[in-house]
Design an enzyme around this catalytic site. Structure first.
Site, PDB file in Angstrom:
ATOM      1  N   ASP A 138      -9.865  -3.059  -6.479  1.00 41.13           N
ATOM      2  CA  ASP A 138      -9.377  -2.354  -5.287  1.00 41.13           C
ATOM      3  C   ASP A 138      -9.916  -0.919  -5.261  1.00 41.13           C
ATOM      4  OD1 ASP A 138      -7.977  -1.196  -3.212  1.00 41.13           O
ATOM      5  OD2 ASP A 138      -5.992  -1.825  -3.911  1.00 41.13           O
ATOM      6  N   SER A 179       0.835  -1.197   0.000  1.00 38.75           N
ATOM      7  CA  SER A 179       0.000   0.000   0.000  1.00 38.75           C
ATOM      8  C   SER A 179       0.877   1.257   0.000  1.00 38.75           C
ATOM      9  CB  SER A 179      -0.951  -0.047   1.197  1.00 38.75           C
ATOM     10  OG  SER A 179      -1.937   0.960   1.118  1.00 38.75           O
ATOM     11  N   HIS A 188      -8.151  -4.632  -1.461  1.00 38.32           N
ATOM     12  CA  HIS A 188      -6.938  -3.921  -1.041  1.00 38.32           C
ATOM     13  C   HIS A 188      -6.213  -4.748   0.020  1.00 38.32           C
ATOM     14  CE1 HIS A 188      -4.349  -0.430  -0.705  1.00 38.32           C
ATOM     15  NE2 HIS A 188      -4.454  -0.487   0.613  1.00 38.32           N
TER      16      HIS A 188
END
Length: 418
Positions: free
Chosen positions: A346, A220, A375
């Site tokens: 996502d 991320s 995600h």
């Protein structure tokens, strides 16, 4: 003469028998209920196999890198079967921290000093019991970068440490300033655009284990920071390879996606509160330079960045910060093998902002796209406790990079050669 008590017992017994038979016949005995269940199951199975379970798309700018991944990482060619009862993006994202196991890892903590006087926390997993790499001076090492408010205790980090341990490798987790319990010594935290702390960490790790091969994995925001670092440093990077998971490629598009009503409710408000909680923990030192009360009134990540992050790092506006933080603009300058995994569903990183064209222009970069996974989700199997698709990608790519000595020689191109 038959007693009333006996008659009542016989009556209740017959009634119970008839009721059971009617329920049995009504639900399954007649075949109607069973047919409905079987029909629904068959329809769901067909939908799942046709629309949900699919092979990922592999996009690589260079033929050599593409062939390397196909040959050394079979997971990039295999059908990804998301957990059939929770394949939807938001469900995968929300459930991952709760359903996946958190293997115990005994870290060795190290605090290092940054040039501005701040401190950075590193958590080492030395893996001294490694049978395949008993010499600690040359033991392959993976630098791990967690997400926005993540630490070395996140389940996805623990899983990567576990995979590395099984392969005989060492890990070191780079915790962003102020998130893992240590005090802030200076009024500065972190952001996706600023890679100064990452540069300090990489230089420190390479000095500490100068004979050991080093690669990095970012998740991320950690992946965004890592990609920005690679783009800025270009040929100066000494990492053997990089893998990035669920990175947000265009911050403008990411924040816009998270501001849609449902995603704002499920994710944006929560993440904003986590960021504010981190700031509030260090209020004493931060309020010397910033209006913390104003920061604590932010309702979204964008508002938080406008009031705090962009101000802290000296950007003229929040748009300038978002532009600088977006790795999509730096893909062209990456000069080490980098594999990126993203899910097309996502909501944190919308697929229309994936750097497809930029990847096609750089032979050192590959983008692996699954239809589902959310995600940092990528759950698979009936009960996805122990491993995810993301874990398998990490394991196979890490092993391929470390155990093929000529990987950079055979894959990496400088800008002058393409």
């Amino acid at each position: 003469m038959i007693s009333p008590e006996l008659n009542f017992n016989v009556f209740t017994s017959d009634l119970s028998h008839d009721f059971k038979n009617q329920v049995k016949v009504g639900l399954f005995g007649s075949g109607v209920g069973l047919s409905v269940v079987l029909g629904f199951s068959a329809a769901y199975a067909c939908y799942y196999l046709i629309s949900v379970a699919k092979k990922p798309i592999l996009i690589a700018g260079g033929k050599k890198f593409h062939q390397f991944l196909r040959g050394k990482c079979p997971v990039v060619s295999e059908t990804y079967y998301p957990t059939f009862w929770c394949w939807e993006s938001r469900v995968q994202t929300l459930l991952r921290p709760f359903v996946t196991a958190k293997p115990w890892v005994n870290y060795r903590n190290e605090l290092i000093t940054a040039p501005d006087g701040g401190q950075i926390s590193l958590d080492w997993f030395d893996n001294d019991e490694s049978a395949s790499h008993p010499d600690q001076s040359t033991r392959p090492t993976v630098l791990l970068l967690p997400g926005l408010t993540g630490t070395s205790r996140e389940s996805y980090i623990l899983h990567m440490v576990q995979q590395s341990r099984d392969l005989g490798y060492r890990c070191v987790v780079f915790n962003n300033r102020g998130v893992s319990g240590e005090k802030l010594l200076t009024p500065r935290t972190y952001c996706a655009a600023n890679t100064e702390d990452l540069e300090v960490v990489i230089e420190h790790v390479q000095r500490t284990i100068d004979k050991a091969p080093l690669m990095a994995a970012g998740v991320s925001m950690g992946g965004m920071m890592l990609a920005n670092y690679l783009g800025r440093k270009g040929s100066e990077v000494r990492l053997k390879g990089v893998v990035v998971f669920s990175a947000g490629w265009d911050v403008f598009e990411c924040t816009a996606s998270l501001e849609k009503p449902l995603d704002r409710f499920l994710f944006n408000s929560y993440l904003t509160s986590c960021l504010q909680a981190s700031v509030d923990r260090h209020r004493t030192i931060l309020e010397k330079k910033y209006d913390i009360d104003h920061v604590m009134k932010a309702k979204t990540i964008r508002e938080f960045d406008e009031r705090f992050t962009s101000v802290m790092f000296g950007y003229p506006s929040n748009d300038d910060y978002y532009r600088d933080a977006s790795p999509i603009h730096k893909i062209k300058s990456v000069q080490v093998p980098m594999l990126c995994l993203n899910a097309a569903d996502d909501v944190f990183s919308p697929n229309h902002a994936f750097p497809v064209e930029a990847v096609k222009q750089n032979p050192n970069v590959a983008l692996l796209i699954t239809c589902h996974g959310g995600h940092i989700g990528f759950l698979e199997g009936l009960w996805p406790r122990q491993s995810t698709y993301m874990d398998r990608v990490f394991r196979q790519f890490t092993k391929a990079v470390f155990e093929n000595e000529n990987v950079q020689k055979n894959i990496v191109y400088s800008p002058e050669t393409y």
